[in-house]
Scaffold this motif. Structure first.
Motif, PDB file in Angstrom:
ATOM      1  N   ASN A  78      -2.277 -10.239  -0.531  1.00  0.00           N
ATOM      2  CA  ASN A  78      -2.947  -9.338  -1.480  1.00  0.00           C
ATOM      3  C   ASN A  78      -4.003  -8.445  -0.832  1.00  0.00           C
ATOM      4  OD1 ASN A  78      -1.420 -10.780  -3.370  1.00  0.00           O
ATOM      5  ND2 ASN A  78      -3.037 -12.318  -3.518  1.00  0.00           N
ATOM      6  N   LEU A  79      -3.571  -7.730   0.147  1.00  0.00           N
ATOM      7  CA  LEU A  79      -4.461  -6.824   0.873  1.00  0.00           C
ATOM      8  C   LEU A  79      -5.194  -5.893  -0.100  1.00  0.00           C
ATOM      9  CD1 LEU A  79      -5.293  -5.965   3.739  1.00  0.00           C
ATOM     10  CD2 LEU A  79      -3.422  -4.317   3.679  1.00  0.00           C
ATOM     11  N   PHE A  80      -6.494  -5.714   0.140  1.00  0.00           N
ATOM     12  CA  PHE A  80      -7.347  -4.845  -0.683  1.00  0.00           C
ATOM     13  C   PHE A  80      -7.454  -5.339  -2.127  1.00  0.00           C
ATOM     14  CE2 PHE A  80      -5.693  -1.428   2.363  1.00  0.00           C
ATOM     15  CZ  PHE A  80      -6.763  -1.578   3.224  1.00  0.00           C
ATOM     16  N   PHE A  81      -7.299  -6.655  -2.342  1.00  0.00           N
ATOM     17  CA  PHE A  81      -7.383  -7.175  -3.714  1.00  0.00           C
ATOM     18  C   PHE A  81      -8.732  -6.862  -4.341  1.00  0.00           C
ATOM     19  CE2 PHE A  81      -9.738 -10.378  -1.522  1.00  0.00           C
ATOM     20  CZ  PHE A  81     -10.574 -10.969  -2.464  1.00  0.00           C
ATOM     21  N   ASN A  82      -9.770  -6.766  -3.484  1.00  0.00           N
ATOM     22  CA  ASN A  82     -11.118  -6.515  -4.011  1.00  0.00           C
ATOM     23  C   ASN A  82     -11.559  -5.061  -3.851  1.00  0.00           C
ATOM     24  OD1 ASN A  82     -11.152  -6.719  -1.269  1.00  0.00           O
ATOM     25  ND2 ASN A  82     -12.860  -8.155  -1.136  1.00  0.00           N
ATOM     26  N   ILE A  83     -10.651  -4.191  -3.404  1.00  0.00           N
ATOM     27  CA  ILE A  83     -10.984  -2.756  -3.332  1.00  0.00           C
ATOM     28  C   ILE A  83      -9.842  -1.990  -4.000  1.00  0.00           C
ATOM     29  CG2 ILE A  83     -11.824  -0.916  -1.829  1.00  0.00           C
ATOM     30  CD1 ILE A  83     -12.073  -2.842   0.422  1.00  0.00           C
ATOM     31  N   PRO A  84      -9.842  -1.949  -5.325  1.00  0.00           N
ATOM     32  CA  PRO A  84      -8.704  -1.338  -6.035  1.00  0.00           C
ATOM     33  C   PRO A  84      -8.428   0.092  -5.576  1.00  0.00           C
ATOM     34  CG  PRO A  84     -10.269  -2.320  -7.581  1.00  0.00           C
ATOM     35  CD  PRO A  84     -10.879  -2.442  -6.229  1.00  0.00           C
ATOM     36  N   ALA A  85      -9.471   0.817  -5.236  1.00  0.00           N
ATOM     37  CA  ALA A  85      -9.251   2.211  -4.838  1.00  0.00           C
ATOM     38  C   ALA A  85      -8.381   2.273  -3.587  1.00  0.00           C
ATOM     39  CB  ALA A  85     -10.578   2.912  -4.585  1.00  0.00           C
ATOM     40  N   ARG A  86      -8.675   1.376  -2.633  1.00  0.00           N
ATOM     41  CA  ARG A  86      -7.876   1.353  -1.411  1.00  0.00           C
ATOM     42  C   ARG A  86      -6.442   0.923  -1.706  1.00  0.00           C
ATOM     43  NH1 ARG A  86     -10.808   1.333   3.398  1.00  0.00           N
ATOM     44  NH2 ARG A  86      -8.855   1.506   4.533  1.00  0.00           N
ATOM     45  N   ARG A  87      -6.327  -0.051  -2.573  1.00  0.00           N
ATOM     46  CA  ARG A  87      -4.989  -0.554  -2.888  1.00  0.00           C
ATOM     47  C   ARG A  87      -4.149   0.547  -3.545  1.00  0.00           C
ATOM     48  NH1 ARG A  87      -2.350  -5.414  -2.533  1.00  0.00           N
ATOM     49  NH2 ARG A  87      -0.588  -5.434  -3.950  1.00  0.00           N
ATOM     50  N   ASN A  88      -4.783   1.260  -4.464  1.00  0.00           N
ATOM     51  CA  ASN A  88      -4.051   2.331  -5.136  1.00  0.00           C
ATOM     52  C   ASN A  88      -3.696   3.462  -4.190  1.00  0.00           C
ATOM     53  OD1 ASN A  88      -4.248   0.957  -7.495  1.00  0.00           O
ATOM     54  ND2 ASN A  88      -6.103   2.028  -8.176  1.00  0.00           N
ATOM     55  N   PHE A  89      -4.477   3.571  -3.137  1.00  0.00           N
ATOM     56  CA  PHE A  89      -4.242   4.661  -2.205  1.00  0.00           C
ATOM     57  C   PHE A  89      -3.036   4.400  -1.303  1.00  0.00           C
ATOM     58  CE2 PHE A  89      -5.217   7.175   1.632  1.00  0.00           C
ATOM     59  CZ  PHE A  89      -5.280   8.423   1.037  1.00  0.00           C
ATOM     60  N   LEU A  90      -2.592   3.138  -1.270  1.00  0.00           N
ATOM     61  CA  LEU A  90      -1.417   2.822  -0.455  1.00  0.00           C
ATOM     62  C   LEU A  90      -0.223   3.603  -0.980  1.00  0.00           C
ATOM     63  CD1 LEU A  90      -1.776  -1.036   0.021  1.00  0.00           C
ATOM     64  CD2 LEU A  90      -2.282   0.779   1.664  1.00  0.00           C
ATOM     65  N   LYS A  91       0.682   3.923  -0.051  1.00  0.00           N
ATOM     66  CA  LYS A  91       1.828   4.724  -0.454  1.00  0.00           C
ATOM     67  C   LYS A  91       2.968   3.830  -0.914  1.00  0.00           C
ATOM     68  CE  LYS A  91       1.969   8.580   0.952  1.00  0.00           C
ATOM     69  NZ  LYS A  91       2.319   9.640   1.864  1.00  0.00           N
ATOM     70  N   SER A  92       4.081   4.461  -1.217  1.00  0.00           N
ATOM     71  CA  SER A  92       5.224   3.703  -1.716  1.00  0.00           C
ATOM     72  C   SER A  92       5.646   2.656  -0.688  1.00  0.00           C
ATOM     73  CB  SER A  92       6.379   4.661  -1.960  1.00  0.00           C
ATOM     74  OG  SER A  92       6.799   5.210  -0.738  1.00  0.00           O
ATOM     75  N   ASN A  93       6.358   1.622  -1.157  1.00  0.00           N
ATOM     76  CA  ASN A  93       6.788   0.572  -0.242  1.00  0.00           C
ATOM     77  C   ASN A  93       7.599   1.118   0.923  1.00  0.00           C
ATOM     78  OD1 ASN A  93       5.511  -1.240  -1.789  1.00  0.00           O
ATOM     79  ND2 ASN A  93       7.329  -2.414  -2.387  1.00  0.00           N
ATOM     80  N   SER A  94       8.422   2.118   0.655  1.00  0.00           N
ATOM     81  CA  SER A  94       9.261   2.609   1.751  1.00  0.00           C
ATOM     82  C   SER A  94       8.400   3.237   2.846  1.00  0.00           C
ATOM     83  CB  SER A  94      10.287   3.606   1.235  1.00  0.00           C
ATOM     84  OG  SER A  94       9.664   4.608   0.509  1.00  0.00           O
ATOM     85  N   VAL A  95       7.353   3.919   2.445  1.00  0.00           N
ATOM     86  CA  VAL A  95       6.504   4.549   3.452  1.00  0.00           C
ATOM     87  C   VAL A  95       5.673   3.495   4.192  1.00  0.00           C
ATOM     88  CG1 VAL A  95       4.566   6.123   3.807  1.00  0.00           C
ATOM     89  CG2 VAL A  95       6.412   6.753   2.261  1.00  0.00           C
ATOM     90  N   GLU A  96       5.089   2.553   3.452  1.00  0.00           N
ATOM     91  CA  GLU A  96       4.296   1.513   4.114  1.00  0.00           C
ATOM     92  C   GLU A  96       5.172   0.667   5.029  1.00  0.00           C
ATOM     93  OE1 GLU A  96       1.187   1.512   4.291  1.00  0.00           O
ATOM     94  OE2 GLU A  96       0.658   2.862   2.657  1.00  0.00           O
ATOM     95  N   LEU A  97       6.372   0.374   4.578  1.00  0.00           N
ATOM     96  CA  LEU A  97       7.277  -0.425   5.403  1.00  0.00           C
ATOM     97  C   LEU A  97       7.611   0.311   6.699  1.00  0.00           C
ATOM     98  CD1 LEU A  97       9.033  -2.966   5.739  1.00  0.00           C
ATOM     99  CD2 LEU A  97      10.894  -1.718   4.662  1.00  0.00           C
ATOM    100  N   ARG A  98       7.796   1.594   6.575  1.00  0.00           N
ATOM    101  CA  ARG A  98       8.062   2.427   7.746  1.00  0.00           C
ATOM    102  C   ARG A  98       6.931   2.263   8.786  1.00  0.00           C
ATOM    103  NH1 ARG A  98      11.764   5.228  10.540  1.00  0.00           N
ATOM    104  NH2 ARG A  98      10.457   4.915  12.350  1.00  0.00           N
ATOM    105  N   HIS A  99       5.689   2.302   8.309  1.00  0.00           N
ATOM    106  CA  HIS A  99       4.552   2.130   9.221  1.00  0.00           C
ATOM    107  C   HIS A  99       4.531   0.737   9.840  1.00  0.00           C
ATOM    108  CE1 HIS A  99       2.536   5.939   8.570  1.00  0.00           C
ATOM    109  NE2 HIS A  99       2.752   5.821   7.274  1.00  0.00           N
ATOM    110  N   VAL A 100       4.848  -0.270   9.019  1.00  0.00           N
ATOM    111  CA  VAL A 100       4.862  -1.644   9.523  1.00  0.00           C
ATOM    112  C   VAL A 100       5.925  -1.777  10.611  1.00  0.00           C
ATOM    113  CG1 VAL A 100       5.434  -4.033   8.930  1.00  0.00           C
ATOM    114  CG2 VAL A 100       3.949  -2.696   7.421  1.00  0.00           C
ATOM    115  N   ILE A 101       7.106  -1.252  10.327  1.00  0.00           N
ATOM    116  CA  ILE A 101       8.186  -1.348  11.309  1.00  0.00           C
ATOM    117  C   ILE A 101       7.814  -0.598  12.593  1.00  0.00           C
ATOM    118  CG2 ILE A 101      10.566  -0.662  11.795  1.00  0.00           C
ATOM    119  CD1 ILE A 101      11.244  -1.245   8.892  1.00  0.00           C
ATOM    120  N   ASP A 102       7.173   0.556  12.427  1.00  0.00           N
ATOM    121  CA  ASP A 102       6.735   1.308  13.608  1.00  0.00           C
ATOM    122  C   ASP A 102       5.848   0.446  14.502  1.00  0.00           C
ATOM    123  OD1 ASP A 102       8.084   3.592  13.050  1.00  0.00           O
ATOM    124  OD2 ASP A 102       6.371   4.698  12.241  1.00  0.00           O
ATOM    125  N   GLU A 103       4.856  -0.209  13.898  1.00  0.00           N
ATOM    126  CA  GLU A 103       3.948  -1.042  14.700  1.00  0.00           C
ATOM    127  C   GLU A 103       4.711  -2.191  15.348  1.00  0.00           C
ATOM    128  OE1 GLU A 103       1.137  -0.308  15.671  1.00  0.00           O
ATOM    129  OE2 GLU A 103       0.327   1.098  14.199  1.00  0.00           O
TER     130      GLU A 103
END
Ligand code: ADP
Ligand code: MG
Length: 627
Positions: free
Chosen positions: A150-175
């Motif tokens: 539950n990353l950013f569970f206590n910072i809703p603004a940051r959590r909402n700022f995350l992009k769609s799963n496909s985009v975040e997954l792309r970044h994860v796979i890149d790393e």
């Protein structure tokens, strides 16, 4: 005046520091992978749920931590990696700032299980927003398992700022890929939502590249090797004929760290000079080793830039080494993947018989053919034919009913309005369409430069950009289909089988539902194979690879402030790749369809990418021009 300066409580300070270290799930993945490597792991497993938004877990078999160290590791500036400032100039670990775990623990629910070699039991710690919830003894394998939930569970603004799963997954796979490519001697595995994305046994560099990018990569690689006093270069470049237009694998590692360098990229591109097809980008996996004293790796946790003492020398060396390798690959022996030579070099070609270089001629190439508009999507010349653009008007089938509803611009019906172009003054530019010429042309639209549609309206005339207008029409159609889920599919007689890399397939998997709502029917998705059993009625079979390639490249290039939603990206991307291009001739029926459909749109005046779709010139405007 009363004193007003206070020290921030630790958890607040940690949360602020976290802003720098942890920007998205991928940053957590990077930090934890690096910790596992620093701990001397020989096997590392990454488990991710919902692109890391719900869970990121890393399990390593490294040296583990003692009871006290486990507790200490979450303190800010707590590190085992340096003790004095001098150590900074002699770093051989990835981390040293001692900030990552403290930062991550400030903005997530963290569960740590760790046991050092020789200890009978391990330690289990749970932390939520910097607060220790549990610390107890536990049974656990040697090594460390760290779960970040539950990353950013206590910072809703940051959590909402995350992009769609496909985009975040792309970044994860890149790393993940960057770290896995830098350490072929460590086994890696990655799982996403219970599915296995990568299973990479330890091996040599080429095996690692093939493990990540698929079996076909093997034959595409040209080895590169050079050793000088100031620099060692190892790795591979991808043969120019396999280069991609919008996507490419470009990896530089300097002393086992992934770096980005526009300057060095330029050196590689320069070495490919004249060999790359138009607009294609070179792909490469290059490992540079330099004396650490001659570089300044920007050690900011999220930066990948680097400064070299002697950039110009590196540039020249890199360029000539790659040029040399490329010049030789045609006479180099076929590289055998099973041979355990980490880096086959072509330098022993002297021992081989002479093989005449092959000249390949593309007999279908026609320089006079209309050039596809830029960014048409990566073409894969080897596995599909040119899209059949002549059938584009099929896209309007079944759309007539909506076409005139809600139209905001009234068109004159009289045939005579077309006479303006029949005066002979401008016959070249405005070409009434051949098929209707000679017969009675009931049309009141004209095509200008095969790019614009000119039509008359009550107040004057309207000039429509056919490509942008069609994008708007298709965009709204796809958006409607995706959200209302009422599209129609055409079943394919023979399933279409396309090959993609694991990464690309993972992204397609993420978008599967949206794609299915537009009319795609998928069969098997596994290994590097994507099987398609049905496609939207609005596209032809040959357009499928174009659409998917465009989609993958749009996801990759998605900029932070553009379309947040996946649906929107999907609709935009499909519209972009399927819209009729400039340079294509439209007959009067198609023109009329396009015009009517455009003005039936919710927002006819702008394209999905915010460009004007049409301009109007009123009678008054014309009067003014003739004054
Ligand atoms: P840094 O890596 O900069 O030292 P971190 O906050 O990432 O800072 O980690 C703090 C410390 O925790 C490390 O210095 C290391 O001693 C310990 N540590 C973190 N992850 C692991 C791991 N996977 N295995 C063993 N020790 C670890
Ligand atoms: Mg670290």
């Amino acid at each position: 005046m009363a004193d007003i300066i206070k020290l921030l409580p630790d958890h607040v300070a940690n949360q602020i520091a976290a802003g720098e270290v942890v920007q998205r799930p991928a940053s957590v993945v990077k930090e934890l992978l690096e910790n596992a490597i620093d701990a001397g792991a020989s096997s590392i497993k990454l488990i991710v749920k919902d692109a890391g938004k719900t869970l990121i877990q890393i399990i390593d078999d490294g040296k583990g931590m003692s009871d006290t160290d486990a507790r200490m590791s979450f303190e800010r500036h707590a590190t085992s990696k340096i003790t004095t400032a001098d150590d900074l100039f002699n770093l051989n670990t990835k981390g040293f700032r001692g900030e990552a775990l403290a930062s991550i623990a400030a903005v997530a629910h963290v569960a740590l299980k760790t046991r050092p070699e020789g200890a009978e039991v391990g330690t289990h710690i749970e932390i939520e927003g910097s607060k220790i919830i549990t610390q107890e003894v536990c049974a656990t394998p040697k090594g460390t398992s760290l779960a970040v939930k539950n990353l950013f569970f206590n910072i809703p603004a940051r959590r909402n700022f995350l992009k769609s799963n496909s985009v975040e997954l792309r970044h994860v796979i890149d790393e993940f890929q960057r770290v896995a490519l830098a350490h072929p001697d460590i086994a890696f595995a990655m799982y996403h939502n219970e599915g296995e994305l990568f299973q990479l046994p330890k091996g040599n560099l080429k095996q690692r590249i093939v493990g990540i990018f698929g079996g076909k990569t093997n034959e595409k690689l040209v080895p590169v090797q050079e050793e000088t006093d100031i620099l060692t270069i190892n790795g591979f470049v991808v043969k120019p004929e396999f280069s991609k237009k919008t996507r490419g694998e470009q990896f530089f590692f300097v002393n086992d760290r992934f770096i980005k360098s526009a300057y060095l990229n330029h050196a590689v591109t320069a070495a490919f000079d004249g060999l790359l097809p138009d607009r294609a980008r070179a792909s490469y996996f290059l490992y540079l080793k330099v004396d650490p004293a001659t570089i300044d790796i920007n050690i900011h946790p999220t930066k990948t830039e680097i400064k070299f003492d002697d950039e110009h020398a590196l540039y020249a060396m890199l360029r000539s080494t790659i040029k040399h390798s490329l010049g030789q690959f045609s006479i180099a022996p076929v590289l055998d993947f099973n041979r355990d030579s980490e880096l086959d070099t072509p330098y022993d070609y002297k021992n081989k018989g002479v093989v005449t270089p092959k000249i390949e001629v593309d007999r279908t190439f026609n320089p006079f053919e209309s050039v596809p508009a830029p960014k048409r999507g990566a073409q894969r010349p080897d596995d599909y034919e040119k899209p059949d653009v002549t059938g584009w008007e099929k896209m309007y089938e079944g759309m007539e009913s909506q076409a005139t509803a809600g139209s905001t611009v009234t068109f004159e019906k009289e045939v005579s309005t077309g006479n303006m172009f029949e005066s002979g003054l401008n016959t070249k530019a405005a070409a009434p369409i051949a098929s209707t010429a000679g017969t009675q042309d009931e049309s009141s639209t004209y095509q200008l430069n095969k790019k614009y549609i000119v039509s008359t309206i009550k107040s004057g005339m309207v000039i429509i950009d056919q490509h942008k207008a069609h994008q708007r029409v298709l965009y709204e159609e796809f958006l409607r289909n995706i959200t209302v889920k009422e599209s129609v599919s055409q079943q394919l007689l023979f399933p279409l089988t396309l090959t993609y890399s694991t990464t690309e397939l993972a992204l397609i998997e993420e978008l599967k539902e949206g794609l299915e709502n537009t009319g795609f029917i998928f069969g098997l998705i596994s290994g590097d194979i994507l099987e398609i059993n049905g496609i939207p009625t609005s596209i032809t079979e040959s357009q499928v690879p174009v659409v998917i390639d465009q989609l993958l490249s749009d996801l990759e290039n998605e900029v932070p402030d553009s379309g947040f939603s996946q649906t929107d990206t999907l609709a935009k991307s499909m519209a972009k790749s399927l819209a009729v291009k400039g340079g294509e001739t439209l007959d009067s029926l198609s023109r009329e369809h396009l015009v009517n459909s455009l003005f039936a749109c919710k927002e006819p005046s702008i394209s999905p990418t915010n460009k004007k779709t049409f301009i109007t010139i009123t009678g008054d405007d014309l009067d003014r021009k003739f004054k």
